[in-house]
Design a protein around this motif. Structure first.
Motif, PDB file in Angstrom:
ATOM      1  N   LYS A  52       0.848  -1.184   0.000  1.00 48.53           N
ATOM      2  CA  LYS A  52       0.000   0.000   0.000  1.00 48.53           C
ATOM      3  C   LYS A  52       0.886   1.237   0.000  1.00 48.53           C
ATOM      4  O   LYS A  52       2.009   1.203   0.510  1.00 48.53           O
ATOM      5  N   TYR A  89       1.094   5.263   1.177  1.00 43.32           N
ATOM      6  CA  TYR A  89       0.540   6.216   2.132  1.00 43.32           C
ATOM      7  C   TYR A  89       1.173   7.586   1.924  1.00 43.32           C
ATOM      8  O   TYR A  89       2.391   7.699   1.794  1.00 43.32           O
ATOM      9  N   VAL A 144      -2.151   8.458   5.021  1.00 43.91           N
ATOM     10  CA  VAL A 144      -3.266   7.638   4.542  1.00 43.91           C
ATOM     11  C   VAL A 144      -3.099   7.386   3.047  1.00 43.91           C
ATOM     12  O   VAL A 144      -2.307   8.034   2.376  1.00 43.91           O
ATOM     13  N   SER A 145      -3.879   6.447   2.530  1.00 43.49           N
ATOM     14  CA  SER A 145      -3.868   6.156   1.091  1.00 43.49           C
ATOM     15  C   SER A 145      -4.373   7.373   0.322  1.00 43.49           C
ATOM     16  O   SER A 145      -5.150   8.164   0.853  1.00 43.49           O
ATOM     17  N   ASN A 201      -6.658   7.828  -1.837  1.00 40.99           N
ATOM     18  CA  ASN A 201      -8.115   7.964  -2.011  1.00 40.99           C
ATOM     19  C   ASN A 201      -8.847   8.094  -0.673  1.00 40.99           C
ATOM     20  O   ASN A 201     -10.069   8.042  -0.635  1.00 40.99           O
ATOM     21  N   GLU A 202      -8.116   8.255   0.438  1.00 34.80           N
ATOM     22  CA  GLU A 202      -8.720   8.379   1.766  1.00 34.80           C
ATOM     23  C   GLU A 202      -8.278   9.693   2.407  1.00 34.80           C
ATOM     24  O   GLU A 202      -7.392  10.375   1.898  1.00 34.80           O
ATOM     25  N   ASN A 203      -8.918  10.043   3.517  1.00 37.30           N
ATOM     26  CA  ASN A 203      -8.497  11.225   4.267  1.00 37.30           C
ATOM     27  C   ASN A 203      -8.467  10.890   5.754  1.00 37.30           C
ATOM     28  O   ASN A 203      -8.912   9.830   6.165  1.00 37.30           O
ATOM     29  N   LYS A 239     -11.827   9.767   7.318  1.00 33.20           N
ATOM     30  CA  LYS A 239     -12.436   8.510   6.892  1.00 33.20           C
ATOM     31  C   LYS A 239     -11.383   7.691   6.146  1.00 33.20           C
ATOM     32  O   LYS A 239     -10.999   8.027   5.032  1.00 33.20           O
ATOM     33  N   TYR A 240     -10.942   6.613   6.796  1.00 29.62           N
ATOM     34  CA  TYR A 240      -9.876   5.795   6.219  1.00 29.62           C
ATOM     35  C   TYR A 240     -10.022   4.352   6.693  1.00 29.62           C
ATOM     36  O   TYR A 240     -10.668   4.075   7.690  1.00 29.62           O
ATOM     37  N   ASN A 241      -9.411   3.439   5.929  1.00 24.01           N
ATOM     38  CA  ASN A 241      -9.383   2.032   6.314  1.00 24.01           C
ATOM     39  C   ASN A 241      -8.074   1.663   6.998  1.00 24.01           C
ATOM     40  O   ASN A 241      -8.036   0.787   7.843  1.00 24.01           O
ATOM     41  N   SER A 242      -7.007   2.316   6.607  1.00 26.06           N
ATOM     42  CA  SER A 242      -5.723   2.073   7.268  1.00 26.06           C
ATOM     43  C   SER A 242      -4.922   3.375   7.278  1.00 26.06           C
ATOM     44  O   SER A 242      -5.064   4.216   6.391  1.00 26.06           O
ATOM     45  N   MET A 243      -4.095   3.488   8.300  1.00 25.52           N
ATOM     46  CA  MET A 243      -3.308   4.705   8.486  1.00 25.52           C
ATOM     47  C   MET A 243      -1.952   4.332   9.069  1.00 25.52           C
ATOM     48  O   MET A 243      -1.840   3.367   9.831  1.00 25.52           O
TER      49      MET A 243
END
Length: 95
Positions: free
Chosen positions: A38, A40, A58-59, A61-63, A66-70
């Motif tokens: 991934k 980041y 974060v990735s 496409n995220e902030n 709101k994120y799935n992984s950090m």
């Protein structure tokens, strides 16, 4: 004159908000960070005092809201006992 003061009072918070949104790479970590296939990117940073730095990644496409992984990096400058730092972080996570 009252109108100018009112406009100034209304615009001042906008400059403060903009300053809050600036992201600084305080730790000079080259990005993006690649971890577990991934990517980041630095999304938020803070330097709350002379010895403490925080950076959140974060990735793309995220902030940070709101994120799935950090990836979170905390750095404390100083001469510390590693066991004391680990114990403190464990105590914080239990709150």
């Amino acid at each position: 004159m009252k109108l100018r003061i009112l406009i100034l009072l209304l615009l001042t918070p906008l400059f403060y908000i903009d300053a809050q949104n600036k992201i600084n790479n305080y730790l000079n970590i080259p990005g993006p960070i690649h971890l577990n296939q991934k990517e980041y990117h630095l999304a938020w940073s803070s330097h709350p005092n002379e010895n403490y730095f925080k950076q959140e990644y974060v990735s793309p496409n995220e902030n940070i809201n709101k994120y799935n992984s950090m990836v979170l990096i905390d750095f404390i400058k100083g001469d510390f006992n590693l066991r004391d730092i680990v114990d403190q972080k464990i105590a914080e996570s239990g709150k």
